[in-house]
Design a protein around this motif. Sequence first.
Motif, mmCIF file in Angstrom:
data_model
loop_
_atom_site.group_PDB
_atom_site.id
_atom_site.type_symbol
_atom_site.label_atom_id
_atom_site.label_comp_id
_atom_site.label_asym_id
_atom_site.label_seq_id
_atom_site.Cartn_x
_atom_site.Cartn_y
_atom_site.Cartn_z
ATOM 1 N N ARG A 1 40.323 58.899 -6.832
ATOM 2 C CA ARG A 1 40.244 57.536 -7.356
ATOM 3 C C ARG A 1 39.949 56.554 -6.233
ATOM 4 O O ARG A 1 40.272 56.789 -5.063
ATOM 5 C CB ARG A 1 41.552 57.145 -8.047
ATOM 6 C CG ARG A 1 41.869 57.935 -9.284
ATOM 7 C CD ARG A 1 40.799 57.773 -10.327
ATOM 8 N NE ARG A 1 40.640 56.362 -10.687
ATOM 9 C CZ ARG A 1 39.553 55.837 -11.233
ATOM 10 N NH1 ARG A 1 38.490 56.597 -11.467
ATOM 11 N NH2 ARG A 1 39.511 54.567 -11.538
ATOM 12 N N ASP B 1 43.858 53.337 -9.640
ATOM 13 C CA ASP B 1 43.324 53.081 -8.300
ATOM 14 C C ASP B 1 44.441 53.207 -7.269
ATOM 15 O O ASP B 1 45.564 52.750 -7.484
ATOM 16 C CB ASP B 1 42.689 51.692 -8.229
ATOM 17 C CG ASP B 1 41.397 51.613 -9.032
ATOM 18 O OD1 ASP B 1 40.970 52.668 -9.549
ATOM 19 O OD2 ASP B 1 40.838 50.512 -9.164
ATOM 20 N N ASN C 1 36.750 46.550 -11.178
ATOM 21 C CA ASN C 1 36.422 47.572 -10.181
ATOM 22 C C ASN C 1 35.615 48.689 -10.830
ATOM 23 O O ASN C 1 36.081 49.305 -11.753
ATOM 24 C CB ASN C 1 37.722 48.140 -9.594
ATOM 25 C CG ASN C 1 37.447 49.004 -8.394
ATOM 26 O OD1 ASN C 1 36.428 48.880 -7.749
ATOM 27 N ND2 ASN C 1 38.399 49.906 -8.097
#
Length: 361
Positions: free
Chosen positions: A178, A213, A361
């Motif tokens: 990730r 993340d 993101n």
Amino acid sequence: MSKNKTHGKANSQPSADEQISTQDQNFSDGHDNVSGQGAPDRPHTPDIDTVTGKPSAEDKNSAEDASDAPVEHSAEEKAYILSSPRGVKREVADGAFDPRTAAPKKDLNIEDNLELHSMTRSERRMARKMKYKKDTEGMSAKEKFSHFLYCYKWRIIVSLLIIIAATYTTVSIYSNTRPVALAYGVVNSPNPFKLDSSVVDDYKNYYHMKKSDQVIMTSNINYDLDTYEEDYNTSDASYTSFPTLCYEDYYDVIISDKKGVEYCSYFSIIHPLTDCLTMDLQSELNNSMSDRILYTEDSEKQSEAFAIDISGTDFAKGLNLGYDNVYLCFPGTDERNIETARKLINYIFDLGLYDVSSESN
């Protein structure tokens, strides 16, 4: 004449082969007598010819035949020899039970592995299923469950371990692949276990980052130029792995007090602000926040801008560092490090460099 006497004297002694053969024969005869009658007979003494001094022809032929022919044992003796263990003879006392003569239990289940091996996979499965059904016939549901656990407990344990290991490996691989939201180190915190990372979660929410993340944090780092020689320890991560990872651009930012910044700048763990901040951010700092720039010396005793004072901000207070004067400095200079540092400074001071309403993101 003397030659003939000498020759006759030599011939009067039996050869080595004849002696060994005679001893073997005597031992065999003695064993037969012991096993058959319980008392050994006297060994046979060969007849000596009184004229020549040699054994008689009859005894000589019998000795040669005995040496050439192997010792024969009866069927009963052979069975006894094969059944007796080597070494100390083991016997069962009279009237005692001999387990070797007991018949196998009637309920003893013996699988024929060769027969199962000759079956196909479906046939083996069916044969085991029928055997299990026969074993559990007449049992209650609770007894069947207990029997199942008893029979297959190791298969269940091994299967669970495999599932757990596979799940952990899959999750670890997924997590490590990730994107990194923030990688930071905390220096000189008096109690690193009391650090609060909720402000970092708020930073992720500010930019609409995904929960998966990664946030990488190292906190048990202590630096001080005044006590460096006393504190230095080759087994301490502060002086081994942490600087190495900083040199490899692993961390985006370092949060520290002034002593930590002075140490990091002197040993080139961090870079000057001009090397790791974008031009628009440098202009913003020089114009409106010049009083927040901290100058320290590098390894050549040259003073440069190495850190930004974030004392009093919600971010610094929320971390619960254990000291009031908090500085932000930067160990990485690759593209990801520079972009992450820009986002973090924008978040801390709310500079408006990003349209966070659509940031993702």
